[in-house]
Design a protein around this motif. Structure first.
Motif, mmCIF file in Angstrom:
data_model
loop_
_atom_site.group_PDB
_atom_site.id
_atom_site.type_symbol
_atom_site.label_atom_id
_atom_site.label_comp_id
_atom_site.label_asym_id
_atom_site.label_seq_id
_atom_site.Cartn_x
_atom_site.Cartn_y
_atom_site.Cartn_z
ATOM 1 N N UNK A 89 26.815 45.966 81.006
ATOM 2 C CA UNK A 89 26.479 46.250 79.611
ATOM 3 C C UNK A 89 27.333 47.395 79.071
ATOM 4 N N UNK A 90 27.557 48.415 79.907
ATOM 5 C CA UNK A 90 28.392 49.534 79.489
ATOM 6 C C UNK A 90 29.828 49.112 79.227
ATOM 7 N N UNK A 91 30.358 48.235 80.080
ATOM 8 C CA UNK A 91 31.729 47.757 79.907
ATOM 9 C C UNK A 91 31.858 46.923 78.632
ATOM 10 N N UNK A 92 30.864 46.064 78.388
ATOM 11 C CA UNK A 92 30.901 45.233 77.183
ATOM 12 C C UNK A 92 30.796 46.091 75.927
ATOM 13 N N UNK A 93 29.940 47.117 75.992
ATOM 14 C CA UNK A 93 29.789 48.003 74.837
ATOM 15 C C UNK A 93 31.085 48.757 74.559
ATOM 16 N N UNK A 94 31.763 49.212 75.624
ATOM 17 C CA UNK A 94 33.035 49.918 75.455
ATOM 18 C C UNK A 94 34.086 49.001 74.841
ATOM 19 N N UNK A 95 34.111 47.744 75.296
ATOM 20 C CA UNK A 95 35.060 46.782 74.727
ATOM 21 C C UNK A 95 34.763 46.552 73.252
ATOM 22 N N UNK A 96 33.471 46.531 72.901
ATOM 23 C CA UNK A 96 33.090 46.350 71.509
ATOM 24 C C UNK A 96 33.532 47.513 70.637
ATOM 25 N N UNK A 97 33.452 48.735 71.179
ATOM 26 C CA UNK A 97 33.887 49.916 70.431
ATOM 27 C C UNK A 97 35.393 49.870 70.183
ATOM 28 N N UNK A 98 36.151 49.472 71.192
ATOM 29 C CA UNK A 98 37.604 49.383 71.027
ATOM 30 C C UNK A 98 37.977 48.307 70.006
ATOM 31 N N UNK A 99 37.232 47.213 70.009
ATOM 32 C CA UNK A 99 37.469 46.158 69.022
ATOM 33 C C UNK A 99 37.137 46.661 67.618
ATOM 34 N N UNK A 100 36.042 47.418 67.507
ATOM 35 C CA UNK A 100 35.663 47.984 66.214
ATOM 36 C C UNK A 100 36.710 48.984 65.735
ATOM 37 N N UNK A 101 37.255 49.781 66.651
ATOM 38 C CA UNK A 101 38.282 50.749 66.270
ATOM 39 C C UNK A 101 39.507 50.043 65.697
ATOM 40 N N UNK A 102 39.891 48.935 66.316
ATOM 41 C CA UNK A 102 41.051 48.189 65.818
ATOM 42 C C UNK A 102 40.800 47.682 64.394
ATOM 43 N N UNK A 103 39.597 47.189 64.132
ATOM 44 C CA UNK A 103 39.253 46.714 62.791
ATOM 45 C C UNK A 103 39.232 47.869 61.793
ATOM 46 N N UNK A 104 38.714 49.006 62.234
ATOM 47 C CA UNK A 104 38.637 50.181 61.373
ATOM 48 C C UNK A 104 40.032 50.678 61.008
ATOM 49 N N UNK A 105 40.922 50.737 61.979
ATOM 50 C CA UNK A 105 42.286 51.193 61.712
ATOM 51 C C UNK A 105 43.004 50.240 60.761
ATOM 52 N N UNK A 106 42.750 48.961 60.914
ATOM 53 C CA UNK A 106 43.362 47.978 60.017
ATOM 54 C C UNK A 106 42.845 48.158 58.591
ATOM 55 N N UNK A 107 41.555 48.439 58.463
ATOM 56 C CA UNK A 107 40.956 48.637 57.145
ATOM 57 C C UNK A 107 41.514 49.871 56.447
ATOM 58 N N UNK A 108 41.739 50.944 57.216
ATOM 59 C CA UNK A 108 42.213 52.197 56.633
ATOM 60 C C UNK A 108 43.729 52.248 56.471
ATOM 61 N N UNK A 109 44.404 51.205 56.890
ATOM 62 C CA UNK A 109 45.869 51.200 56.815
ATOM 63 C C UNK A 109 46.380 51.225 55.379
ATOM 64 N N UNK A 110 45.521 50.877 54.397
ATOM 65 C CA UNK A 110 45.972 50.855 52.999
ATOM 66 C C UNK A 110 46.005 52.238 52.365
ATOM 67 N N UNK A 111 45.533 53.275 53.103
ATOM 68 C CA UNK A 111 45.592 54.642 52.594
ATOM 69 C C UNK A 111 44.482 55.019 51.644
ATOM 70 N N UNK A 112 43.568 54.105 51.351
ATOM 71 C CA UNK A 112 42.458 54.384 50.434
ATOM 72 C C UNK A 112 41.379 55.187 51.168
ATOM 73 N N UNK A 113 40.907 56.265 50.531
ATOM 74 C CA UNK A 113 39.855 57.084 51.128
ATOM 75 C C UNK A 113 38.506 56.387 50.966
#
Length: 204
Positions: A131-155
């Motif tokens: 469960x811990x490994x799956x949760x960590x993988x989910x966080x990394x996946x969420x980080x990738x989505x978050x970085x993609x969302x913020x790539x446009x420079x909008x606050x």
């Protein structure tokens, strides 16, 4: 601990079984550790591991042999626990080498397996670790989505980011962004960290 910490037994019954294992060497943590064991809650047993032959690489210091102090601490600690009515067992190795270390590991592996049989849990099934490994993988996946969302420079605020990513809570976003902003990744946070709702995040 991961082998015995189980919510369910083999019959599927909730048991919340497990053992907490802690260790130290010599006089390390002597005050807090032994004080707790001798005078705290009596719900444990201690295992002492002694090596008879002194390590050749540790030379005497001003005529004193460091291993003598380690031996004294072992005997003194064991005696203090015995006086306090605490249970313990002692394992003595003639020397510490690959053979004796391997035998010691094998002994404790078998002890874990035996204990698991006695309390009817599967020592080799570790859903909590998975469960811990799956949760960590989910966080990394969420980080990738978050970085993609913020790539446009909008606050954006945490709430705006939460809504955009369809999350139930902004908490994981806060932890991810705190890490990104602290490590020169090009992310900026305007507002007060102590008031997360005031923060606006962007990538410059």
């Amino acid at each position: 601990m991961e082998s015995l910490g189980k919510k369910l037994d083999r019959a599927g019954q909730v048991v919340h079984q497990g053992l907490a294992v802690y260790g130290n060497k010599g006089s390390t943590d002597q005050h807090a550790y032994v004080q707790q064991l001798r005078d705290g809650v009596d719900n444990f047993f201690a295992s002492f591991i002694e090596v008879l032959e002194d390590p050749a690489e540790i030379a005497p210091i001003d005529g004193e042999v460091p291993a003598d102090f380690l031996s004294g601490f072992l005997q003194g600690t064991r005696s203090a626990l015995m006086e306090g009515g605490r249970q313990s067992l002692s394992i003595t190795l003639r020397r510490l080498d690959a053979t004796s270390l391997g035998a010691l590991i094998a002994l404790f592996e078998r002890a874990v397996g035996l204990y698991a049989e006695l309390v009817n849990v599967n020592a080799y099934d570790q859903p909590g670790v998975e469960a811990g490994k799956k949760a960590a993988a989910g966080i990394l996946e969420l980080q990738a989505k978050l970085e993609l969302l913020l790539a446009d420079g909008v606050a954006r605020s945490l709430e705006e980011l939460r809504q955009s990513l369809a999350l139930d809570s902004p908490e994981p976003l806060f932890w991810i962004l705190r890490h990104l902003c602290a490590n020169a990744r090009g992310y900026q946070a305007n507002g007060q960290w102590g008031q997360p709702s005031s923060l606006l995040f962007s990538r410059g």
